[in-house]
Design a protein around this motif. Sequence first.
Motif, mmCIF file in Angstrom:
data_model
loop_
_atom_site.group_PDB
_atom_site.id
_atom_site.type_symbol
_atom_site.label_atom_id
_atom_site.label_comp_id
_atom_site.label_asym_id
_atom_site.label_seq_id
_atom_site.Cartn_x
_atom_site.Cartn_y
_atom_site.Cartn_z
ATOM 1 N N GLN A 23 0.843 -1.204 0.000
ATOM 2 C CA GLN A 23 0.000 0.000 0.000
ATOM 3 C C GLN A 23 0.881 1.258 0.000
ATOM 4 N N ILE A 24 1.895 1.244 0.872
ATOM 5 C CA ILE A 24 2.785 2.406 0.970
ATOM 6 C C ILE A 24 3.516 2.610 -0.358
ATOM 7 N N ALA A 25 4.005 1.510 -0.945
ATOM 8 C CA ALA A 25 4.729 1.590 -2.220
ATOM 9 C C ALA A 25 3.817 2.146 -3.308
ATOM 10 N N ALA A 26 2.569 1.657 -3.362
ATOM 11 C CA ALA A 26 1.627 2.103 -4.403
ATOM 12 C C ALA A 26 1.365 3.602 -4.281
ATOM 13 N N LEU A 27 1.121 4.065 -3.061
ATOM 14 C CA LEU A 27 0.831 5.488 -2.852
ATOM 15 C C LEU A 27 2.056 6.347 -3.157
ATOM 16 N N SER A 28 3.233 5.856 -2.745
ATOM 17 C CA SER A 28 4.465 6.618 -2.979
ATOM 18 C C SER A 28 4.733 6.747 -4.475
ATOM 19 N N ILE A 29 4.567 5.636 -5.199
ATOM 20 C CA ILE A 29 4.847 5.657 -6.643
ATOM 21 C C ILE A 29 3.874 6.617 -7.354
ATOM 22 N N LEU A 30 2.629 6.577 -6.915
ATOM 23 C CA LEU A 30 1.629 7.478 -7.498
ATOM 24 C C LEU A 30 2.011 8.943 -7.218
ATOM 25 N N HIS A 31 2.439 9.189 -5.982
ATOM 26 C CA HIS A 31 2.777 10.543 -5.564
ATOM 27 C C HIS A 31 4.027 11.068 -6.271
ATOM 28 N N TYR A 32 5.096 10.246 -6.294
ATOM 29 C CA TYR A 32 6.384 10.747 -6.803
ATOM 30 C C TYR A 32 6.538 10.592 -8.314
ATOM 31 N N ARG A 33 5.967 9.520 -8.882
ATOM 32 C CA ARG A 33 6.183 9.278 -10.318
ATOM 33 C C ARG A 33 4.923 9.483 -11.145
ATOM 34 N N GLY A 34 3.797 9.640 -10.478
ATOM 35 C CA GLY A 34 2.530 9.827 -11.184
ATOM 36 C C GLY A 34 2.060 8.591 -11.923
ATOM 37 N N VAL A 35 2.576 7.436 -11.497
ATOM 38 C CA VAL A 35 2.197 6.166 -12.146
ATOM 39 C C VAL A 35 1.157 5.460 -11.277
ATOM 40 N N ALA A 36 0.064 4.991 -11.945
ATOM 41 C CA ALA A 36 -0.998 4.296 -11.185
ATOM 42 C C ALA A 36 -0.571 2.870 -10.888
ATOM 43 N N PHE A 37 0.023 2.698 -9.733
ATOM 44 C CA PHE A 37 0.471 1.371 -9.272
ATOM 45 C C PHE A 37 -0.710 0.749 -8.534
ATOM 46 N N PRO A 38 -1.219 -0.431 -8.954
ATOM 47 C CA PRO A 38 -2.413 -0.983 -8.307
ATOM 48 C C PRO A 38 -2.204 -1.198 -6.805
ATOM 49 N N THR A 39 -3.162 -0.733 -6.016
ATOM 50 C CA THR A 39 -3.097 -0.937 -4.557
ATOM 51 C C THR A 39 -3.673 -2.305 -4.227
ATOM 52 N N PRO A 40 -3.465 -2.776 -2.996
ATOM 53 C CA PRO A 40 -4.064 -4.068 -2.615
ATOM 54 C C PRO A 40 -5.576 -4.076 -2.826
ATOM 55 N N CYS A 41 -6.244 -2.944 -2.523
ATOM 56 C CA CYS A 41 -7.696 -2.866 -2.662
ATOM 57 C C CYS A 41 -8.133 -3.013 -4.118
ATOM 58 N N GLN A 42 -7.440 -2.259 -5.008
ATOM 59 C CA GLN A 42 -7.776 -2.325 -6.439
ATOM 60 C C GLN A 42 -7.546 -3.740 -6.981
ATOM 61 N N THR A 43 -6.452 -4.332 -6.526
ATOM 62 C CA THR A 43 -6.126 -5.694 -6.980
ATOM 63 C C THR A 43 -7.207 -6.655 -6.513
ATOM 64 N N LEU A 44 -7.606 -6.507 -5.250
ATOM 65 C CA LEU A 44 -8.630 -7.402 -4.693
ATOM 66 C C LEU A 44 -9.942 -7.267 -5.469
ATOM 67 N N LEU A 45 -10.320 -6.025 -5.761
ATOM 68 C CA LEU A 45 -11.567 -5.796 -6.504
ATOM 69 C C LEU A 45 -11.502 -6.450 -7.891
ATOM 70 N N ARG A 46 -10.348 -6.285 -8.539
ATOM 71 C CA ARG A 46 -10.174 -6.876 -9.875
ATOM 72 C C ARG A 46 -10.207 -8.411 -9.765
ATOM 73 N N LEU A 47 -9.580 -8.912 -8.714
ATOM 74 C CA LEU A 47 -9.548 -10.367 -8.501
ATOM 75 C C LEU A 47 -10.966 -10.906 -8.294
#
Lengths: 264, 133
Positions: A23-47
């Motif tokens: 979760q921390i990695a996903a938010l950090s990547i989104l914040h610093y690189r502007g890349v939509a890194f799937p969060t655990p929640c998004q992954t779970l929903l897709r799953l």
Amino acid sequence: MNPPIKKTKLAILPFLIVLAVWQIAALSILHYRGVAFPTPCQTLLRLVGLLTGERFLDYSLYKHIGSSLQRWIAGFSIAAVLGISYGLLAGSIHLFEKATAKIPQMLLLIPGLAWIPVALLLFGVGESATIFMIAMTAFAPIAINVHTGVKDIDIRLIHAATMLGAGRRILFFKVLLPASLPSLVSGLRIGIGTGWRVLVAAEMVVGTGAGLGYAIIQARWNLDYASSFSCIVVICCIGLLCEQVLFGRIEQRMAERRGRQVEH
Amino acid sequence: MITFDAVYKWYYRGKAALPPVLGELSLAVEEGGFICVLGSSGCGKTTLLNLVAGFIAPSRGQVLFRGKEIHGPGPDRGVVFQEATLFPWRTVWQNVAFGLEIRGAKGQPLQKTVRQHLELMGLTDHADKYPYT
């Protein structure tokens, strides 16, 4: 604290740590690189979507899982039959051991993906190449473990059996085989994990049309990272289920029968 | 009758032979005889028994049983090991039955013999347990 509750909490802890870091990695990547890194929640929903029947690369998720499992079982079965046979023979026939003991040692050093050119040259693109890679990679740990298991058998057990009149056949089936069973199961456990890892990697490279590895790499090309991550979660769950739950339980049961404890 | 005829036994460390444990040992044990071998630790008592059992071969000389040279273990000679030698994957019952099964015993006679021996040793209640549990 109640010991079973404490044990459950400890078992959940690694998953919570992974989820938190993810979760921390996903938010950090989104914040610093502007890349939509799937969060655990998004992954779970897709799953959940995939598990409830949404199609993915022309097939359902179950079809991808089924295709991977089919290849895995085929490759692992070949490795198991060859590895167990080799280990038992090398452990009981000195000359055969002398002549061949280095072969599984050498095979163990070859990374699974290094078999790709060999597999493609031998079988071309497709099922057989993937099964070959799994079999080659899983063979060495099984063979070495079974061989070591037979070599490490307490010599007194063999002496006791021969003193009671056991011939070669009885010695093999009633002493060598059951005595080496813990090593055999350990070898299968390592082999099944190794085979699973190489299967996914092989599907990514060799091109199979369906399968979890294939799905991960194709979803990535479509920028459908949530689906890729869902497949990674499925891979992890299946691997854990087989390695820890199935083989872990068998090992535990054998150890208990033999008056030993196994920590998991 | 067990006969040791000028038996030597030495072991190896790597390729180098160590001093003999048994040197020119000649000995005869009559049928039904009872002998006691005494000696300090490392003097060769276990080596002597291992030679009779056929677990090891003499470095020189011959060990004979009823006039025939011993070439390996067999059901005609029994040794009770110093440590418990049980098959851990077999229950107490199955351990007792092992030797009988090898010799072809099965069914009622096998069950009866095993039961008798378990009773004799007071192990009936433990028949279904595994040895080291």
